[in-house]
Design an enzyme around this catalytic site. Structure first.
Site, short mmCIF file in Angstrom:
data_model
loop_
_atom_site.label_atom_id
_atom_site.label_comp_id
_atom_site.label_asym_id
_atom_site.label_seq_id
_atom_site.Cartn_x
_atom_site.Cartn_y
_atom_site.Cartn_z
N CYS A 236 -22.53 10.89 3.14
CA CYS A 236 -23.21 10.05 3.96
C CYS A 236 -23.34 10.65 5.28
O CYS A 236 -24.28 10.15 6.27
CB CYS A 236 -23.59 8.77 3.49
SG CYS A 236 -22.26 8.15 4.30
N HIS B 275 -4.70 -4.27 -2.07
CA HIS B 275 -4.51 -4.07 -0.86
C HIS B 275 -5.16 -2.36 -0.78
O HIS B 275 -4.48 -2.38 0.52
CB HIS B 275 -3.88 -4.69 -0.10
CG HIS B 275 -3.77 -6.50 0.11
ND1 HIS B 275 -2.75 -6.82 0.71
CD2 HIS B 275 -4.92 -7.39 -0.07
CE1 HIS B 275 -2.97 -8.41 0.42
NE2 HIS B 275 -3.95 -8.51 -0.05
N GLY C 151 9.81 -11.36 -2.46
CA GLY C 151 9.36 -10.41 -2.15
C GLY C 151 8.26 -10.67 -1.35
O GLY C 151 7.73 -9.60 0.00
N THR C 152 7.03 -11.74 -1.22
CA THR C 152 5.96 -11.37 -0.37
C THR C 152 5.70 -12.85 0.35
O THR C 152 6.35 -14.07 -0.43
CB THR C 152 4.73 -11.92 -1.32
OG1 THR C 152 3.64 -11.58 -0.89
CG2 THR C 152 4.67 -12.71 -2.98
N VAL D 293 0.65 -1.20 -0.28
CA VAL D 293 0.32 -0.12 0.25
C VAL D 293 1.25 1.07 -0.14
O VAL D 293 0.69 2.41 0.43
CB VAL D 293 -1.06 0.02 1.48
CG1 VAL D 293 -1.99 -1.10 0.88
CG2 VAL D 293 -0.37 -0.22 2.47
N ASP D 294 2.02 1.14 -0.22
CA ASP D 294 3.48 2.10 -0.10
C ASP D 294 3.84 3.33 -1.65
O ASP D 294 4.24 4.18 -1.15
CB ASP D 294 4.56 1.73 0.33
CG ASP D 294 5.12 1.00 -1.07
OD1 ASP D 294 4.81 0.71 -1.82
OD2 ASP D 294 6.01 -0.16 0.72
N CYS E 48 -18.21 12.07 5.61
CA CYS E 48 -18.00 12.35 4.31
C CYS E 48 -19.20 12.98 4.27
O CYS E 48 -20.34 13.40 5.09
CB CYS E 48 -18.44 10.28 4.15
SG CYS E 48 -19.43 10.41 2.66
N CYS F 60 -19.74 5.01 2.78
CA CYS F 60 -20.26 4.67 1.27
C CYS F 60 -19.25 4.56 0.24
O CYS F 60 -19.07 4.76 -1.10
CB CYS F 60 -21.46 5.28 1.11
SG CYS F 60 -20.11 6.93 1.20
P1 OAD Z 1 4.95 -10.09 4.46
O1 OAD Z 1 5.88 -10.24 5.88
O2 OAD Z 1 4.39 -11.29 5.10
O3 OAD Z 1 6.37 -10.95 3.74
C1 OAD Z 1 7.81 -10.54 3.29
C2 OAD Z 1 8.60 -11.06 2.44
O4 OAD Z 1 9.73 -10.69 1.88
C3 OAD Z 1 8.78 -12.32 3.26
O5 OAD Z 1 8.70 -13.41 2.84
C4 OAD Z 1 10.80 -11.67 3.00
O6 OAD Z 1 11.26 -13.72 2.93
C5 OAD Z 1 10.79 -11.48 2.01
N1 OAD Z 1 11.74 -10.42 2.31
C6 OAD Z 1 12.46 -9.59 3.09
N2 OAD Z 1 12.89 -8.88 2.85
C7 OAD Z 1 13.40 -8.98 1.57
C8 OAD Z 1 14.32 -8.30 0.05
N3 OAD Z 1 15.39 -7.55 0.12
N4 OAD Z 1 14.44 -9.78 -1.18
C9 OAD Z 1 13.41 -9.88 -1.59
N5 OAD Z 1 12.41 -10.24 -0.40
C10 OAD Z 1 12.46 -9.76 0.74
O7 OAD Z 1 4.58 -9.47 3.20
P2 OAD Z 1 3.57 -9.73 2.08
O8 OAD Z 1 3.56 -11.22 1.75
O9 OAD Z 1 3.06 -8.37 1.73
O10 OAD Z 1 -2.58 -7.02 3.76
O11 OAD Z 1 2.42 -9.56 3.37
C11 OAD Z 1 1.10 -10.40 2.31
C12 OAD Z 1 0.02 -9.03 3.04
O12 OAD Z 1 0.04 -9.62 5.01
C13 OAD Z 1 -0.27 -7.65 3.25
O13 OAD Z 1 -0.09 -7.09 2.65
C14 OAD Z 1 -0.72 -7.47 4.57
C15 OAD Z 1 -0.63 -8.16 5.22
O14 OAD Z 1 -1.35 -8.90 6.11
C16 OAD Z 1 -2.40 -6.38 4.46
O15 OAD Z 1 -2.71 -5.27 4.77
C17 OAD Z 1 -4.47 -6.68 4.04
ZN ZN Z 2 -20.21 8.36 2.55
#
Ligand code: OAD
Ligand code: ZN
Length: 243
Positions: free
Chosen positions: A147, A115, A184-185, A99-100, A144, A126
């Site tokens: 509403c 997200h 990076g997820t 979201v950054d 708002c 709304c």
């Molecule tokens: P996470 O914090 O779960 O995972 C971050 C991942 O990045 C991990 O697997 C790390 O190993 C990896 N990582 C860290 N540093 C890195 C680097 N320099 N290069 C490559 N990989 C690296 O974050 P997300 O998977 O984004 O949702 O989390 C998913 C969602 O969970 C987010 O969007 C958020 C959270 O709750 C909401 O807010 C709805």
């Molecule tokens: Zn509203």
């Protein structure tokens, strides 16, 4: 690396999925892991509708703190490399869970924000957008103009649905991709975590870039255990060399 470049240069439809790890090298904390935000804070106390209904002031203080933190950081070479990839593939789509706003600042154009975006505001009831240049005081949360509902950050909280059109498009693009990069997820939050699986099922080559292995690693064609800000610029240079 050579192997990855050889595969990638023959691909026409590339989809990239990013998570918090792409922004880690910019200084944005990730969610999970030792230093992650969810180690220090409880999601259910901050990032849910129930939390906001019970204590909107604390939720707004937390989002204002994150906004402040994000306003002080810059995209890193990983974000810039992804922006360059738009010019390398015939068809390129970036799907982010972040979201950054750092992808946009790095000049990526075709972005699906699953997200939401922390810099935007909307109405709780709304969903009418509320000007995002206005600082929100947790003491006096604005309402708002349509509403009267309270104003909240335009992000997806736990238990909420993603924007239907956005997630549909993300699945469509993933199923059409011949190259899918998961970067990076932690690949555990649904439905985003199913996108690479969908791409792989549709015959895409799946490349995972992550400093740690994840549930996705075992099905990836290539796993690159390197920081994204180091690997992606090398990949882009390699692809440009061979065009
Ligand atoms: P996470 O914090 O779960 O995972 C971050 C991942 O990045 C991990 O697997 C790390 O190993 C990896 N990582 C860290 N540093 C890195 C680097 N320099 N290069 C490559 N990989 C690296 O974050 P997300 O998977 O984004 O949702 O989390 C998913 C969602 O969970 C987010 O969007 C958020 C959270 O709750 C909401 O807010 C709805
Ligand atoms: Zn509203």
């Amino acid at each position: 690396m050579d192997q990855i470049i050889n595969v990638a240069r023959n691909c026409k439809r590339c989809v990239v999925l990013t998570g918090a790890g792409i922004s880690a090298e910019s200084g944005v904390p990730t969610f999970r892991g030792k230093e992650g935000l969810w180690g220090k804070f409880k999601p259910e106390e901050l990032a849910t509708m129930e939390a906001f209904m019970a204590n909107p002031k604390i939720v707004w203080e937390w989002y204002n703190w994150r906004r402040q933190l994000i306003s002080e950081v810059k995209p890193n070479p990983g974000h810039y490399a992804i922006a360059e990839m738009e010019n390398i593939f015939d068809n390129f789509v970036l799907i982010t869970q972040n979201v950054d706003d750092l992808h946009r600042i790095a000049k990526s154009n075709n972005i699906l924000e699953l997200h939401g975006n922390i810099s935007r505001n909307k109405c709780l009831k709304c969903s009418e957008p509320f000007p995002d240049d206005q600082e929100i005081s947790p003491e006096e949360i604005p309402s708002c103009s349509k509403c009267g509902g309270q104003i909240r950050p335009d992000v997806v909280w736990f238990g909420e649905m993603l924007n239907a059109a956005t997630i549909q498009k993300a699945f469509d693009e993933s199923s059409k991709a011949d190259l899918f990069l998961s970067i990076g997820t932690s690949a555990i939050v649904q439905p985003a975590a199913s996108l690479p699986v969908e791409a792989k099922r549709s015959q895409a080559t799946l490349i995972e870039i992550n400093v740690n292995s994840t549930p996705l690693t075992s099905i990836a064609d290539f796993f690159v255990p390197e920081p994204s800000g180091e690997f992606l610029p090398k990949l882009v240079e390699g692809l440009k060399d061979k065009v």
